[in-house]
Design an enzyme around this catalytic site. Structure first.
Site, PDB file in Angstrom:
ATOM      1  N   CYS A   2       1.821   4.547  15.101  1.00 18.76           N
ATOM      2  CA  CYS A   2       2.463   5.072  16.298  1.00 18.76           C
ATOM      3  C   CYS A   2       2.325   4.067  17.433  1.00 18.76           C
ATOM      4  O   CYS A   2       1.271   3.471  17.629  1.00 18.76           O
ATOM      5  CB  CYS A   2       1.889   6.398  16.790  1.00 18.76           C
ATOM      6  SG  CYS A   2       1.972   7.722  15.591  1.00 18.76           S
ATOM      7  N   ARG A  27       4.519  -0.450  14.418  1.00 22.53           N
ATOM      8  CA  ARG A  27       3.403   0.484  14.283  1.00 22.53           C
ATOM      9  C   ARG A  27       3.800   1.805  13.627  1.00 22.53           C
ATOM     10  O   ARG A  27       2.944   2.627  13.305  1.00 22.53           O
ATOM     11  CB  ARG A  27       2.803   0.776  15.659  1.00 22.53           C
ATOM     12  CG  ARG A  27       2.325  -0.446  16.379  1.00 22.53           C
ATOM     13  CD  ARG A  27       1.782  -0.076  17.738  1.00 22.53           C
ATOM     14  NE  ARG A  27       0.594   0.742  17.622  1.00 22.53           N
ATOM     15  CZ  ARG A  27      -0.624   0.267  17.493  1.00 22.53           C
ATOM     16  NH1 ARG A  27      -0.823  -1.026  17.490  1.00 22.53           N
ATOM     17  NH2 ARG A  27      -1.654   1.075  17.381  1.00 22.53           N
ATOM     18  N   TRP A  75       4.477   7.283  13.330  1.00 25.65           N
ATOM     19  CA  TRP A  75       4.141   7.195  11.911  1.00 25.65           C
ATOM     20  C   TRP A  75       3.439   8.506  11.607  1.00 25.65           C
ATOM     21  O   TRP A  75       2.320   8.745  12.072  1.00 25.65           O
ATOM     22  CB  TRP A  75       3.227   6.001  11.654  1.00 25.65           C
ATOM     23  CG  TRP A  75       2.936   5.766  10.216  1.00 25.65           C
ATOM     24  CD1 TRP A  75       3.691   5.038   9.351  1.00 25.65           C
ATOM     25  CD2 TRP A  75       1.815   6.229   9.473  1.00 25.65           C
ATOM     26  NE1 TRP A  75       3.099   5.035   8.104  1.00 25.65           N
ATOM     27  CE2 TRP A  75       1.944   5.755   8.140  1.00 25.65           C
ATOM     28  CE3 TRP A  75       0.695   7.009   9.764  1.00 25.65           C
ATOM     29  CZ2 TRP A  75       1.018   6.028   7.138  1.00 25.65           C
ATOM     30  CZ3 TRP A  75      -0.220   7.283   8.763  1.00 25.65           C
ATOM     31  CH2 TRP A  75      -0.055   6.794   7.477  1.00 25.65           C
ATOM     32  N   ASN A 101      -1.141   8.503  20.053  1.00 22.39           N
ATOM     33  CA  ASN A 101      -1.363   7.717  18.833  1.00 22.39           C
ATOM     34  C   ASN A 101      -2.768   8.034  18.370  1.00 22.39           C
ATOM     35  O   ASN A 101      -3.721   7.881  19.131  1.00 22.39           O
ATOM     36  CB  ASN A 101      -1.219   6.225  19.170  1.00 22.39           C
ATOM     37  CG  ASN A 101      -1.751   5.331  18.061  1.00 22.39           C
ATOM     38  OD1 ASN A 101      -1.677   5.694  16.891  1.00 22.39           O
ATOM     39  ND2 ASN A 101      -2.278   4.184  18.421  1.00 22.39           N
ATOM     40  N   GLY A 102      -2.906   8.494  17.124  1.00 26.59           N
ATOM     41  CA  GLY A 102      -4.237   8.830  16.619  1.00 26.59           C
ATOM     42  C   GLY A 102      -4.222  10.174  15.916  1.00 26.59           C
ATOM     43  O   GLY A 102      -3.156  10.672  15.546  1.00 26.59           O
ATOM     44  N   GLU A 488      -2.672 -10.671  -3.893  1.00 21.60           N
ATOM     45  CA  GLU A 488      -1.895 -10.668  -2.655  1.00 21.60           C
ATOM     46  C   GLU A 488      -0.389 -10.750  -2.953  1.00 21.60           C
ATOM     47  O   GLU A 488       0.416 -10.057  -2.333  1.00 21.60           O
ATOM     48  CB  GLU A 488      -2.365 -11.839  -1.773  1.00 21.60           C
ATOM     49  CG  GLU A 488      -1.626 -12.041  -0.466  1.00 21.60           C
ATOM     50  CD  GLU A 488      -1.652 -10.856   0.476  1.00 21.60           C
ATOM     51  OE1 GLU A 488      -2.367  -9.880   0.232  1.00 21.60           O
ATOM     52  OE2 GLU A 488      -0.896 -10.896   1.465  1.00 21.60           O
ATOM     53  N   LYS A 492       2.377  -7.931  -1.853  1.00 24.79           N
ATOM     54  CA  LYS A 492       3.569  -8.236  -1.053  1.00 24.79           C
ATOM     55  C   LYS A 492       4.811  -7.643  -1.716  1.00 24.79           C
ATOM     56  O   LYS A 492       5.650  -7.046  -1.065  1.00 24.79           O
ATOM     57  CB  LYS A 492       3.778  -9.754  -0.878  1.00 24.79           C
ATOM     58  CG  LYS A 492       2.789 -10.491  -0.033  1.00 24.79           C
ATOM     59  CD  LYS A 492       2.863 -10.189   1.448  1.00 24.79           C
ATOM     60  CE  LYS A 492       2.034  -8.989   1.798  1.00 24.79           C
ATOM     61  NZ  LYS A 492       0.762  -9.173   2.402  1.00 24.79           N
ATOM     62  N   GLU A 495       4.923  -3.786  -1.499  1.00 22.58           N
ATOM     63  CA  GLU A 495       5.135  -3.283  -0.137  1.00 22.58           C
ATOM     64  C   GLU A 495       6.584  -3.322   0.300  1.00 22.58           C
ATOM     65  O   GLU A 495       7.064  -2.388   0.924  1.00 22.58           O
ATOM     66  CB  GLU A 495       4.371  -4.160   0.869  1.00 22.58           C
ATOM     67  CG  GLU A 495       2.910  -3.908   0.968  1.00 22.58           C
ATOM     68  CD  GLU A 495       2.305  -4.802   2.031  1.00 22.58           C
ATOM     69  OE1 GLU A 495       1.807  -4.265   3.020  1.00 22.58           O
ATOM     70  OE2 GLU A 495       2.337  -6.036   1.872  1.00 22.58           O
ATOM     71  N   HIS A 511      -7.242  -8.209 -22.249  1.00 27.57           N
ATOM     72  CA  HIS A 511      -8.014  -6.969 -22.355  1.00 27.57           C
ATOM     73  C   HIS A 511      -7.177  -5.745 -21.992  1.00 27.57           C
ATOM     74  O   HIS A 511      -7.740  -4.684 -21.709  1.00 27.57           O
ATOM     75  CB  HIS A 511      -9.256  -7.056 -21.457  1.00 27.57           C
ATOM     76  CG  HIS A 511     -10.189  -8.158 -21.851  1.00 27.57           C
ATOM     77  ND1 HIS A 511     -10.927  -8.120 -23.019  1.00 27.57           N
ATOM     78  CD2 HIS A 511     -10.480  -9.343 -21.271  1.00 27.57           C
ATOM     79  CE1 HIS A 511     -11.649  -9.231 -23.117  1.00 27.57           C
ATOM     80  NE2 HIS A 511     -11.385  -9.991 -22.074  1.00 27.57           N
ATOM     81  N   LYS A 610       1.998  -1.040  10.578  1.00 23.51           N
ATOM     82  CA  LYS A 610       1.280  -2.310  10.659  1.00 23.51           C
ATOM     83  C   LYS A 610      -0.209  -2.130  10.902  1.00 23.51           C
ATOM     84  O   LYS A 610      -1.022  -2.790  10.292  1.00 23.51           O
ATOM     85  CB  LYS A 610       1.894  -3.138  11.781  1.00 23.51           C
ATOM     86  CG  LYS A 610       1.275  -4.512  11.927  1.00 23.51           C
ATOM     87  CD  LYS A 610       1.963  -5.508  11.050  1.00 23.51           C
ATOM     88  CE  LYS A 610       1.298  -6.845  11.030  1.00 23.51           C
ATOM     89  NZ  LYS A 610       1.287  -7.411   9.690  1.00 23.51           N
TER      90      LYS A 610
END
Ligand code: F6R
Length: 615
Positions: A2, A27, A75, A101-102, A488, A492, A495, A511, A610
């Site tokens: 947010c 955000r 968000w 926000n929170g 990584e 990517k 996402e 394995h 983010k």
């Protein structure tokens, strides 16, 4: 998670707020809204599901006048993303508008109490509970807004950055923070509020970063904002000058922030090393290591805590610190660490790594480690964010604002700082030979030029990506320093293209994951000429024998792997421990181009935000 923005001054608030929301959209972007007050004390609220552009379209034919306003991009945590749950939320009296926000953790108990007293709710959000509580206190106790805010916040458990408008007082905005970032920008006869400084740098470079439990009261016409705590005691905050320019937060001709940030990496690394590496003197100087030499060089053990991409950088940091400094290192997911019962004490150093400096799990891990007496070192990007303020010391990575939701330049910045830290500590502890130290310092300094050579292969990577957009699964393999790079690369791709991908240490393939390999399965393997090269060659043979499609990241001129692989990207030669700084780039580009080919929203992938300021 947010973004919040506020304006109070002499301009029309709406364009300032919309521009600010666009800068904060990284955000969260599932709904957006704005509240404006006119001098005639009319409060107008417009909100809608979707992005800030949807809000703009919605408000196009509406009255958006007023020189005071607050706005929000969401968000979702509590309540699905729709226009009812979008912020701002209005109190039952219709007087107050809030953005938040929170998370209000005890919202259910507070809501029940209010409902028992006859308050009705429009939305299913925790935020509405807060504005109703403030309104209820104001009405019931007949107190002013600031008193009501202080009384309400004392009852709240959770995290918040809030801003509140009162229809009856168009000349004031009240804002407060606890565990969620909040900045007040101070202009000439105008004030700004933001989750970070990006919405306000166009108008002022004078900012105040709020601390936890601070309340800011901004008055139109006053030269300064006022700050108090929950007990109404005055707090003196120094006004800081923010060092950020518009170019850093705009796309600069690139179609996406992510591509811009990938291409910025050579410059970012130079910024990261500036003043810290002196090649002429063959030296790495980190002020934190000078100031806290005793705590750092005597560390019995280092524990690195981080999340996501920062956690991947931590895995590389572990290898660097163990190899160069001979200190045992453990890497923990901050989200697990915070709920574990770690055996740590004052002989341990905890390194917390975070791009945003706001990740809730990492902050909680720091608090736990602090309680147990550990020395805390932060590696962050966002200047003035919460983590650098919660740690004993640390290093910024100085790669500039990262806006694309998928982290790229922060990862290479983090690995660069970890390399410099390992070199500085290794030298101080006498665990690295001088020749090796000198060679590494020189090579690290040359990495930005070598990165440029990797970036020159962008067209080749784009062509490769076109071949593989059909795939539903990808496997990423690497060994040693390149194993975290494989993780990584897979992250990517997941996402931004929503393709399932897994990263594995290459030797682990036999394995289990080898069962997945068939002619449909692309396998990205980092197979550079490092000490495990022969083993990696065998892995490629194993994949080819099962008709898997190999995309190999190879050392420049390695004809052997090039002949075996279906596709390849070449990397300039470098020292093994610096390879991740190069090998990660083709994987970033591959994920980027596949997502673009599939028509995905690269900079704002679904369900993500983010900075993850909630658990
Ligand atoms: C991945 C990504 C996330 C973050 C994670 C930690 O591209 O961006 O996995 O790395 O949320 O964030 P920071 O580093 O801000 O603590």
């Amino acid at each position: 998670m947010c973004g919040i923005v506020g304006y109070l001054g002499k301009r029309d608030a709406y364009p300032v707020l919309i521009k600010g929301l666009k800068r904060l959209e990284y955000r969260g972007y599932d709904s957006a809204g704005v509240a404006l007050i006119t001098d005639q004390k009319e409060l107008r609220v417009y909100k809608t599901k979707g992005k800030v552009s949807d809000l703009e379209a919605y408000a196009q034919d509406k009255d958006t006048s007023g020189c005071a306003g607050i706005a929000h991009t969401r968000w979702a945590t509590h309540g699905e993303p729709n226009s009812t749950n979008a912020h701002p939320h209005i109190s039952a009296s219709g007087n107050l508008a809030i953005i938040h926000n929170g998370i209000i953790e005890n919202y259910a108990v507070l809501k029940e109490g209010l409902q028992r007293n006859g308050v009705t709710f429009q939305s299913s959000t925790d935020t509405e509970v807060l504005v109703q509580l403030i309104d209820y206190i104001q009405q019931k106790r007949n107190v002013d807004l600031l008193t009501a805010v202080r009384m309400a916040l004392r009852q709240v458990i959770g995290a918040y950055a809030i801003a509140i408008l009162d229809k009856n007082d168009p000349n004031k905005i009240i804002a407060a923070r606890k565990s969620s970032p909040l900045v007040v920008g101070v202009g000439e006869d105008e004030f700004f509020i933001g989750s970070d400084a990006s919405p306000l740098i166009e108008y002022t470079d004078k900012v105040v970063y709020l601390d936890d439990n601070d309340i800011a009261i901004i008055h139109r016409g006053e030269p300064e904002a006022e700050f108090v705590n929950f007990n109404n005691e005055k707090i003196d905050h120094e006004i800081q000058t923010v060092d950020l320019n518009l170019g850093q937060i705009e796309k600069g001709g690139y179609p996406h922030f992510m591509l811009k940030e990938i291409f910025e990496q050579p410059d970012c690394l130079q910024d990261c090393m500036r003043g810290r590496i002196n090649v002429d003197a063959n030296n790495v100087v980190l002020s934190a290591v000078i100031d806290y030499r005793k705590e750092l060089i005597n560390a019995r053990r280092i524990i690195i805590v981080a999340c996501g991409t920062s956690w991947h950088a931590s895995l590389i940091g572990k290898q660097l610190l163990e190899n160069i400094c001979q200190i045992p290192v453990e890497v923990e997911y901050a989200s697990e660490f915070r709920y574990s019962n770690p055996v740590i004490d004052s002989s341990d150093v905890v390194i917390a790594i975070s791009q945003s400096g706001e990740t809730a799990d990492t902050l909680a891990a720091i608090e736990l480690a602090k309680q147990r007496g550990a020395f805390i070192f932060g590696i962050c990007n966002a200047i003035g964010s919460s983590i650098p303020r919660a740690t004993h010391t640390g290093c910024y990575i100085h790669v500039g604002p990262e806006i694309g939701v998928a982290s790229t330049k922060a990862f290479t910045g983090q690995v660069t700082v970890l390399t410099m830290l390992a070199l500085a500590l290794g030298k101080a502890r006498g665990t690295i030979k001088n020749d090796d130290y000198v060679a590494l310092v020189k090579e690290l300094n040359d990495i930005p030029e070598k990165m440029k050579k990797v970036l020159e292969q962008n067209d080749r990577v784009r062509d490769i990506s076109r071949v593989f957009t059909y795939a539903h699964n990808f496997l990423y393999l690497g060994r040693g320093y390149n194993y975290p790079v494989a993780l990584e690369g897979a992250l990517k791709l997941k996402e931004i293209s929503y393709i399932h991908a897994e990263g594995y240490p290459a030797a682990e393939m036999k394995h289990g994951p080898i069962a997945l390999i068939d002619e449909e399965m692309p396998v990205v393997i980092v197979a550079t000429q490092n000490p495990l090269y022969d083993k990696l060659m065998s892995n490629i043979q194993e994949i080819k024998a099962r008709k898997g499609r190999v995309i190999a990241i190879v050392s420049e001129g390695d004809e052997k792997v090039k002949a075996l692989a279906d596709e390849y990207v070449e990397l300039p030669h470098t020292i093994e421990c610096l390879e991740p700084l190069l090998s990660t780039i083709p994987l970033q580009l591959l994920a980027y181009h596949i997502a673009v080919c599939k028509g995905k929203d690269v900079d704002q992938p679904r369900n993500l935000a983010k900075s993850v300021t909630v658990e």
